[in-house]
Design an enzyme around this catalytic site. Structure first.
Site, PDB file in Angstrom:
ATOM      1  N   SER A 122      -3.479   7.369   3.424  1.00  0.00           N
ATOM      2  CA  SER A 122      -4.435   6.784   4.368  1.00  0.00           C
ATOM      3  C   SER A 122      -5.249   7.828   5.112  1.00  0.00           C
ATOM      4  O   SER A 122      -4.734   8.899   5.477  1.00  0.00           O
ATOM      5  CB  SER A 122      -3.653   5.952   5.390  1.00  0.00           C
ATOM      6  OG  SER A 122      -4.472   5.636   6.488  1.00  0.00           O
ATOM      7  N   GLU A 124      -5.858   7.590   8.055  1.00  0.00           N
ATOM      8  CA  GLU A 124      -5.204   7.754   9.359  1.00  0.00           C
ATOM      9  C   GLU A 124      -4.495   9.105   9.463  1.00  0.00           C
ATOM     10  O   GLU A 124      -4.263   9.596  10.566  1.00  0.00           O
ATOM     11  CB  GLU A 124      -4.174   6.630   9.587  1.00  0.00           C
ATOM     12  CG  GLU A 124      -4.737   5.336  10.118  1.00  0.00           C
ATOM     13  CD  GLU A 124      -5.251   5.457  11.540  1.00  0.00           C
ATOM     14  OE1 GLU A 124      -6.427   5.096  11.758  1.00  0.00           O
ATOM     15  OE2 GLU A 124      -4.501   5.890  12.441  1.00  0.00           O
ATOM     16  N   TYR A 146       2.784   5.290  12.351  1.00  0.00           N
ATOM     17  CA  TYR A 146       2.326   4.893  11.015  1.00  0.00           C
ATOM     18  C   TYR A 146       1.756   6.102  10.270  1.00  0.00           C
ATOM     19  O   TYR A 146       2.117   6.379   9.122  1.00  0.00           O
ATOM     20  CB  TYR A 146       1.260   3.796  11.146  1.00  0.00           C
ATOM     21  CG  TYR A 146       0.475   3.546   9.878  1.00  0.00           C
ATOM     22  CD1 TYR A 146       0.995   2.744   8.866  1.00  0.00           C
ATOM     23  CD2 TYR A 146      -0.791   4.107   9.686  1.00  0.00           C
ATOM     24  CE1 TYR A 146       0.278   2.522   7.691  1.00  0.00           C
ATOM     25  CE2 TYR A 146      -1.512   3.891   8.523  1.00  0.00           C
ATOM     26  CZ  TYR A 146      -0.975   3.097   7.525  1.00  0.00           C
ATOM     27  OH  TYR A 146      -1.680   2.878   6.369  1.00  0.00           O
TER      28      TYR A 146
HETATM   29  P1  NAP Z   1      -1.200  -5.178   3.908  1.00  0.00           P
HETATM   30  O1  NAP Z   1      -2.158  -6.298   3.705  1.00  0.00           O
HETATM   31  O2  NAP Z   1      -0.522  -5.000   5.209  1.00  0.00           O
HETATM   32  O3  NAP Z   1      -0.089  -5.294   2.743  1.00  0.00           O
HETATM   33  C1  NAP Z   1       1.076  -4.521   2.765  1.00  0.00           C
HETATM   34  C2  NAP Z   1       2.194  -5.319   2.113  1.00  0.00           C
HETATM   35  O4  NAP Z   1       3.406  -4.558   2.238  1.00  0.00           O
HETATM   36  C3  NAP Z   1       2.480  -6.640   2.782  1.00  0.00           C
HETATM   37  O5  NAP Z   1       1.826  -7.679   2.121  1.00  0.00           O
HETATM   38  C4  NAP Z   1       3.996  -6.802   2.685  1.00  0.00           C
HETATM   39  O6  NAP Z   1       4.340  -7.719   1.680  1.00  0.00           O
HETATM   40  C5  NAP Z   1       4.476  -5.458   2.170  1.00  0.00           C
HETATM   41  N1  NAP Z   1       5.592  -5.018   3.004  1.00  0.00           N
HETATM   42  C6  NAP Z   1       5.601  -4.855   4.355  1.00  0.00           C
HETATM   43  N2  NAP Z   1       6.833  -4.491   4.763  1.00  0.00           N
HETATM   44  C7  NAP Z   1       7.604  -4.452   3.643  1.00  0.00           C
HETATM   45  C8  NAP Z   1       8.954  -4.160   3.412  1.00  0.00           C
HETATM   46  N3  NAP Z   1       9.799  -3.851   4.412  1.00  0.00           N
HETATM   47  N4  NAP Z   1       9.435  -4.205   2.142  1.00  0.00           N
HETATM   48  C9  NAP Z   1       8.613  -4.552   1.119  1.00  0.00           C
HETATM   49  N5  NAP Z   1       7.326  -4.847   1.272  1.00  0.00           N
HETATM   50  C10 NAP Z   1       6.827  -4.798   2.529  1.00  0.00           C
HETATM   51  O7  NAP Z   1      -1.901  -3.781   3.555  1.00  0.00           O
HETATM   52  P2  NAP Z   1      -3.203  -3.502   2.664  1.00  0.00           P
HETATM   53  O8  NAP Z   1      -4.392  -3.492   3.554  1.00  0.00           O
HETATM   54  O9  NAP Z   1      -3.176  -4.331   1.450  1.00  0.00           O
HETATM   55  O10 NAP Z   1      -2.939  -1.969   2.288  1.00  0.00           O
HETATM   56  C11 NAP Z   1      -2.144  -1.622   1.146  1.00  0.00           C
HETATM   57  C12 NAP Z   1      -1.558  -0.247   1.372  1.00  0.00           C
HETATM   58  O11 NAP Z   1      -2.616   0.702   1.549  1.00  0.00           O
HETATM   59  C13 NAP Z   1      -0.658  -0.088   2.590  1.00  0.00           C
HETATM   60  O12 NAP Z   1       0.338   0.846   2.262  1.00  0.00           O
HETATM   61  C14 NAP Z   1      -1.576   0.510   3.650  1.00  0.00           C
HETATM   62  O13 NAP Z   1      -0.817   1.244   4.584  1.00  0.00           O
HETATM   63  C15 NAP Z   1      -2.438   1.390   2.788  1.00  0.00           C
HETATM   64  N6  NAP Z   1      -3.802   1.630   3.277  1.00  0.00           N
HETATM   65  C16 NAP Z   1      -4.594   0.575   3.637  1.00  0.00           C
HETATM   66  C17 NAP Z   1      -5.884   0.811   4.045  1.00  0.00           C
HETATM   67  C18 NAP Z   1      -6.793  -0.321   4.437  1.00  0.00           C
HETATM   68  O14 NAP Z   1      -7.821  -0.063   5.083  1.00  0.00           O
HETATM   69  N7  NAP Z   1      -6.495  -1.562   4.061  1.00  0.00           N
HETATM   70  C19 NAP Z   1      -6.380   2.124   4.080  1.00  0.00           C
HETATM   71  C20 NAP Z   1      -5.545   3.161   3.683  1.00  0.00           C
HETATM   72  C21 NAP Z   1      -4.253   2.919   3.270  1.00  0.00           C
HETATM   73  P3  NAP Z   1       5.186  -9.087   1.936  1.00  0.00           P
HETATM   74  O15 NAP Z   1       4.144 -10.085   2.261  1.00  0.00           O
HETATM   75  O16 NAP Z   1       5.829  -9.287   0.642  1.00  0.00           O
HETATM   76  O17 NAP Z   1       6.132  -8.830   3.063  1.00  0.00           O
HETATM   77  N1  GDD Z   2      -6.452  -4.112  15.390  1.00  0.00           N
HETATM   78  C1  GDD Z   2      -7.310  -4.016  16.414  1.00  0.00           C
HETATM   79  N2  GDD Z   2      -7.385  -5.041  17.330  1.00  0.00           N
HETATM   80  N3  GDD Z   2      -8.065  -2.896  16.520  1.00  0.00           N
HETATM   81  C2  GDD Z   2      -8.941  -2.833  17.559  1.00  0.00           C
HETATM   82  C3  GDD Z   2      -9.068  -3.862  18.505  1.00  0.00           C
HETATM   83  C4  GDD Z   2      -8.244  -5.011  18.389  1.00  0.00           C
HETATM   84  O1  GDD Z   2      -8.286  -5.941  19.180  1.00  0.00           O
HETATM   85  N4  GDD Z   2     -10.032  -3.505  19.384  1.00  0.00           N
HETATM   86  C5  GDD Z   2     -10.475  -2.305  19.009  1.00  0.00           C
HETATM   87  N5  GDD Z   2      -9.819  -1.885  17.910  1.00  0.00           N
HETATM   88  C6  GDD Z   2     -10.011  -0.592  17.229  1.00  0.00           C
HETATM   89  C7  GDD Z   2      -8.712   0.196  17.037  1.00  0.00           C
HETATM   90  O2  GDD Z   2      -8.315   0.830  18.244  1.00  0.00           O
HETATM   91  C8  GDD Z   2      -9.134   1.152  15.925  1.00  0.00           C
HETATM   92  O3  GDD Z   2      -9.753   2.282  16.482  1.00  0.00           O
HETATM   93  C9  GDD Z   2     -10.156   0.349  15.124  1.00  0.00           C
HETATM   94  O4  GDD Z   2     -10.508  -0.787  15.923  1.00  0.00           O
HETATM   95  C10 GDD Z   2      -9.646  -0.120  13.777  1.00  0.00           C
HETATM   96  O5  GDD Z   2      -8.401  -0.768  13.967  1.00  0.00           O
HETATM   97  P1  GDD Z   2      -7.673  -1.559  12.784  1.00  0.00           P
HETATM   98  O6  GDD Z   2      -8.598  -2.546  12.184  1.00  0.00           O
HETATM   99  O7  GDD Z   2      -6.377  -2.063  13.305  1.00  0.00           O
HETATM  100  O8  GDD Z   2      -7.460  -0.464  11.651  1.00  0.00           O
HETATM  101  P2  GDD Z   2      -6.919   1.041  11.728  1.00  0.00           P
HETATM  102  O9  GDD Z   2      -8.094   1.944  11.485  1.00  0.00           O
HETATM  103  O10 GDD Z   2      -6.109   1.289  12.919  1.00  0.00           O
HETATM  104  O11 GDD Z   2      -5.933   1.083  10.470  1.00  0.00           O
HETATM  105  C11 GDD Z   2      -6.318   0.502   9.228  1.00  0.00           C
HETATM  106  O12 GDD Z   2      -6.962   1.473   8.437  1.00  0.00           O
HETATM  107  C12 GDD Z   2      -6.147   2.575   8.048  1.00  0.00           C
HETATM  108  C13 GDD Z   2      -7.019   3.535   7.219  1.00  0.00           C
HETATM  109  O13 GDD Z   2      -7.725   4.390   8.067  1.00  0.00           O
HETATM  110  C14 GDD Z   2      -5.045  -0.027   8.565  1.00  0.00           C
HETATM  111  O14 GDD Z   2      -5.387  -0.770   7.428  1.00  0.00           O
HETATM  112  C15 GDD Z   2      -4.139   1.093   8.127  1.00  0.00           C
HETATM  113  O15 GDD Z   2      -3.048   0.567   7.372  1.00  0.00           O
HETATM  114  C16 GDD Z   2      -4.955   2.070   7.267  1.00  0.00           C
HETATM  115  O16 GDD Z   2      -4.153   3.147   6.832  1.00  0.00           O
END
Ligand code: NAP
Ligand code: GDD
Length: 327
Positions: A122, A124, A146
């Site tokens: 990520s 992050e 995280y």
């Molecule tokens: P998400 O919607 O939160 O999906 C993650 C899945 O992980 C959940 O559906 C959950 O499945 C499973 N999980 C959670 N806790 C678990 C546990 N204890 N054991 C087994 N499975 C578990 O995340 P996403 O947005 O699809 O992202 C996919 C991956 O990419 C994650 O690793 C996230 O950290 C990473 N990532 C995401 C972003 C982004 O912007 N979306 C960016 C960079 C990296 P169940 O429903 O089966 O519990």
């Molecule tokens: N969730 C949330 N809720 N975020 C808020 C809010 C709120 O009410 N108000 C402001 N924010 C700001 C957060 O402080 C952050 O700076 C930004 O919006 C994005 O927050 P999120 O959408 O929760 O995503 P994230 O950037 O913290 O994390 C996501 O992206 C990562 C990749 O950079 C997640 O998907 C992570 O799993 C992923 O790794």
């Protein structure tokens, strides 16, 4: 023979798009879901239960599925929540990856088969960024439990590649969104609220730091990059993002603007959504992915906001009809 893919976290946003993408490439797709949901019964076809907080049945799952490629997406993925449950987040998002890599090492030894492993790393991890934009060579400065757990998984993935010659890769993905995004993430929280406000089901939207800037893309584009990373001759790590950054404030403008509303009339700041440490700015340098993977994002920031609002408008209209019919 069909290639076999195993997706952990298949029920998440990326798991949804990746399984569709791989099926369109004629893969036999299997998935892992956690056991944490109440009232859960038999797993759906080609789906296996495993909680990455302990992972004791991973060897058994690998033996049954016999995958060619593993996409490790499962994680406690909410940054704000990770401050409330840091140890659980470290167990699932950090040590969970190690559990899978170790099971995979054992499976490769037993089966004499080479498996390709993708780790969902990520942006992050860049956290308090030391340079902008961020590339594969930018040092990490994680700012949450995280992000610390993801840094651990990133290095374990490289360590298994270097120690055991495993085909293990990191995709360092910047934020990517879609109508399948969890409702606690800021973009989806906003687009859902836009629909409810437009349909007079909600008055206000409470947010935290709206000056934070992210490099936002469309999840459907990013799963193709995951696949491309595993199709290279040699295992490697790649930054995936658009190269453009926008504030939460700009996303508000785009999302409310999509239904001709002025966000300033509806949004209020609630400090409960602030984080103990914030990541203020993320912006990708995806040059390596462009050159080596020939990967480009297709959906723009404005298109992303609009498509998410349109999807939430359709969903909320249905909910409204159902709730009016049952009252
Ligand atoms: P998400 O919607 O939160 O999906 C993650 C899945 O992980 C959940 O559906 C959950 O499945 C499973 N999980 C959670 N806790 C678990 C546990 N204890 N054991 C087994 N499975 C578990 O995340 P996403 O947005 O699809 O992202 C996919 C991956 O990419 C994650 O690793 C996230 O950290 C990473 N990532 C995401 C972003 C982004 O912007 N979306 C960016 C960079 C990296 P169940 O429903 O089966 O519990
Ligand atoms: N969730 C949330 N809720 N975020 C808020 C809010 C709120 O009410 N108000 C402001 N924010 C700001 C957060 O402080 C952050 O700076 C930004 O919006 C994005 O927050 P999120 O959408 O929760 O995503 P994230 O950037 O913290 O994390 C996501 O992206 C990562 C990749 O950079 C997640 O998907 C992570 O799993 C992923 O790794």
């Amino acid at each position: 023979m069909k290639r076999v893919a195993l997706i952990t976290g298949i029920n998440g946003q990326d798991g949804y798009y990746l399984s569709r993408f791989l099926k369109s490439k004629d893969y036999d797709v299997h998935g892992i879901t956690s056991c944490s949901k109440p009232g859960i019964g038999e797993p759906p076809e080609n789906c296996y239960y495993c909680d990455f907080a302990e992972g004791s049945n991973l060897n058994q799952i690998l033996g049954t599925v016999q995958p060619d490629e593993i996409y490790h997406l499962a994680a406690q993925s909410h940054v704000r929540l990770s401050f409330d449950i840091p140890v659980y987040t470290a167990e699932v998002t950090g040590v969970g990856t190690l559990r899978l890599l170790e099971a995979l090492r054992y499976y490769e030894e037993q089966s004499q088969k080479k498996i390709r492993f993708y780790q969902a790393s990520s942006s992050e991890m860049f956290g308090k960024v030391v340079e902008s934009p961020q590339s594969e060579t930018t040092p990490f400065h994680p700012r949450s439990p995280y992000a610390c757990a993801k840094v651990f998984s990133y290095w374990q993935t490289i360590n298994y590649r270097e120690s055991y010659g495993m085909y293990a890769c990191n995709g360092i993905l910047f934020n990517h969104e879609s109508p399948r995004r969890g409702e606690a993430f800021v973009t989806r929280k906003i687009t859902k609220a836009v629909a409810r406000i437009k349909l007079e089901m909600q008055d206000k939207l409470y947010l935290g730091n709206i000056d934070a800037k992210r490099d936002w893309g469309f999840a459907g584009d990013y799963v193709e990059a995951m696949w491309l990373i595993l199709q290279q001759d040699k295992p490697d790590d790649f930054v995936i993002g658009t190269g453009k950054t926008h504030s939460v404030r700009e996303f508000l403008e785009a999302a409310f603007g999509a239904v001709d509303l002025d966000w300033k009339q509806y949004v209020e700041i609630d400090p409960q959504y602030y984080r103990p440490a914030e990541v203020e700015l993320l912006c990708a340098d995806p040059s390596k992915a462009r050159q080596k993977l020939n990967w480009e994002p297709k959906v723009s920031f404005e298109e992303l906001a609009r498509l998410m609002v349109e999807a939430d408008m359709r969903l909320t209209q249905q909910e409204k009809i159902l709730s009016e019919a049952s009252s």
